[in-house]
Each structure stands twice: as structure tokens, then as C-alpha cells.
Design a protein around this motif. Structure first.
Motif, PDB file in Angstrom:
ATOM      1  N   PHE A 163      -7.805  42.918 -49.150  1.00  0.00           N
ATOM      2  CA  PHE A 163      -8.194  42.084 -49.345  1.00  0.00           C
ATOM      3  C   PHE A 163      -7.726  41.879 -48.231  1.00  0.00           C
ATOM      4  N   PRO A 164      -8.170  41.615 -46.678  1.00  0.00           N
ATOM      5  CA  PRO A 164      -7.249  40.840 -45.702  1.00  0.00           C
ATOM      6  C   PRO A 164      -7.903  39.922 -45.326  1.00  0.00           C
ATOM      7  N   THR A 165      -8.834  39.380 -45.721  1.00  0.00           N
ATOM      8  CA  THR A 165      -9.307  37.983 -45.659  1.00  0.00           C
ATOM      9  C   THR A 165      -9.212  36.514 -45.658  1.00  0.00           C
ATOM     10  N   ALA A 167      -6.833  34.645 -46.650  1.00  0.00           N
ATOM     11  CA  ALA A 167      -6.174  33.893 -46.228  1.00  0.00           C
ATOM     12  C   ALA A 167      -6.691  33.081 -45.830  1.00  0.00           C
ATOM     13  N   GLU A 168      -7.550  33.664 -45.022  1.00  0.00           N
ATOM     14  CA  GLU A 168      -8.728  32.649 -43.656  1.00  0.00           C
ATOM     15  C   GLU A 168      -9.975  32.359 -44.822  1.00  0.00           C
ATOM     16  N   ASP A 169     -10.144  32.770 -45.577  1.00  0.00           N
ATOM     17  CA  ASP A 169     -11.444  32.740 -46.847  1.00  0.00           C
ATOM     18  C   ASP A 169     -10.957  31.598 -47.332  1.00  0.00           C
ATOM     19  N   ILE A 170      -9.599  31.564 -47.700  1.00  0.00           N
ATOM     20  CA  ILE A 170      -8.980  30.350 -48.917  1.00  0.00           C
ATOM     21  C   ILE A 170      -8.649  28.855 -47.791  1.00  0.00           C
ATOM     22  N   ASP A 171      -8.933  29.438 -46.163  1.00  0.00           N
ATOM     23  CA  ASP A 171      -8.366  28.210 -45.257  1.00  0.00           C
ATOM     24  C   ASP A 171     -10.153  27.815 -44.159  1.00  0.00           C
ATOM     25  N   GLY A 172     -10.854  28.610 -44.552  1.00  0.00           N
ATOM     26  CA  GLY A 172     -12.623  28.352 -44.737  1.00  0.00           C
ATOM     27  C   GLY A 172     -12.848  27.623 -45.521  1.00  0.00           C
ATOM     28  N   LEU A 173     -12.380  27.052 -47.066  1.00  0.00           N
ATOM     29  CA  LEU A 173     -12.761  26.019 -48.210  1.00  0.00           C
ATOM     30  C   LEU A 173     -11.833  24.937 -47.704  1.00  0.00           C
ATOM     31  N   CYS A 174     -10.715  24.936 -46.974  1.00  0.00           N
ATOM     32  CA  CYS A 174     -10.406  23.309 -46.412  1.00  0.00           C
ATOM     33  C   CYS A 174     -10.934  22.789 -45.519  1.00  0.00           C
ATOM     34  N   ARG A 175     -11.078  20.816 -46.382  1.00  0.00           N
ATOM     35  CA  ARG A 175     -11.260  20.272 -45.710  1.00  0.00           C
ATOM     36  C   ARG A 175     -10.693  19.204 -44.988  1.00  0.00           C
TER      37      ARG A 175
END
Length: 175
Positions: A163-165, A167-175
Motif C-alpha cells: 500500500f505505497p500510496t 499516506a499520500e492518499d490520506i493527504d489528498g483527502l485533507c482540506r
């Protein structure tokens, strides 16, 4: 037991045993983990995820929160493998200061991480941490785990590679 995201929030037997285990913080040298005796409710999980990301459009359906560290960072199952049972879902950690990462690929590998003296916070923040095997947590893992024993470092690396992305995927949900 084949649990899916739509099922109730009862702890799998192995995680119920983890909830009854003693975790020694050992002045920062041990495991900073406080397991819950039940999953957070759907409402609590949604509220937490919205606060953590600042995104009011999210719901917490993809997570089952089952513990925290001393600062309030949360450990959870993440439904990263659609259609698979809860115990086969990855364990993740989302810290109080925005740090996050995959801890283990499934519940049974998570038990081996704990047995090696590494909790969710330590798995995400201290990759080079020296193992501190715990006899009681090792016995718990030996009773429940269906995966082979491996060093925490290896289990964490395998999960991150799968699941390499995250942390980046979570960051992408942040506003």
C-alpha cells in the motif's frame, strides 16, 4: 468469521485478547498503545476522520478504530482490500500531528509487530527501532496468528510495499 465493512463492530477474538493485554510504555522505550475493548462507533469514526482531515464530506466507513497512543493518534483497520474479511485488512495509524502510515498487512501480522515490541505509533514514526520482544504478546500472537512470525521491521516494510500510496492518499483527502 467473515466480517465486511457493513457488519457490526464486534472485535475479532484476537483483537479482544489484545484489548486485555498489558502494554508497558517503559518511559518511551516500550509500546505507546492503548487498545480499546470495542471499535469506535460509526459516528465517532466519521467525526474523527472529518476532524483529522478537515474534510466535512468524508465518512469513516473504511475504518474500524481499535486503539490509540498517548497523544490521541489512532490505530484502525482500513478496508483497503474490498470484499475481504476484516482480519485480512491492513492496520494503519493516523497520529495526532498528521503522521500516518500502514503498520501491518492484516491482524495476524499486527500481532507479530506487537510481539516484537512495536506498536502502531512506533511502526510509523520509528522505522529503525530495535526490537524489544514481549513474552506475553508473543504468546498471544502464537495463539492467534495464522501468518508466520517475522520481525516487525519486515512486516511493516511488506505492508508499506503493498500500500505505497496510503499516506499520500490520506493527504489528498485533507482540506
Amino acid at each position: 468469521m467473515n466480517q465486511t465493512a457493513a457488519d457490526d463492530r464486534s472485535l475479532p477474538p484476537a483483537l479482544a485478547d489484545v484489548a486485555r493485554a498489558e502494554f508497558d510504555y517503559a518511559d518511551g522505550e516500550g509500546i505507546d498503545f492503548e487498545p480499546y475493548d470495542a471499535f469506535d462507533s460509526a459516528e465517532e469514526t466519521t467525526d474523527w476522520l472529518r476532524q483529522w482531515t478537515g474534510n466535512p464530506e468524508l465518512d469513516g466507513d473504511a475504518y474500524r478504530v481499535f486503539g490509540q497512543d498517548g497523544t490521541g493518534g489512532l490505530a484502525a483497520f482500513w478496508y483497503g482490500r474490498p470484499g475481504r474479511p476484516l482480519v485480512e485488512q491492513p492496520v494503519v495509524f493516523m497520529g495526532s500531528e498528521g503522521e500516518c502510515g500502514v503498520v501491518a498487512g492484516n491482524l495476524f501480522d499486527f500481532l507479530w509487530v506487537l510481539a516484537d515490541g512495536c506498536g502502531p505509533l512506533e511502526a510509523v514514526l520509528y522505522e529503525d527501532r530495535e526490537p524489544r520482544p514481549d513474552a506475553a504478546l508473543t504468546a498471544l500472537a502464537e495463539r492467534h496468528a495464522t501468518t508466520p512470525r517475522r520481525p516487525a521491521r519486515d512486516i511493516i516494510a511488506e505492508a508499506r510495499a503493498e500500500f505505497p500510496t496510503f499516506a499520500e492518499d490520506i493527504d489528498g483527502l485533507c482540506r
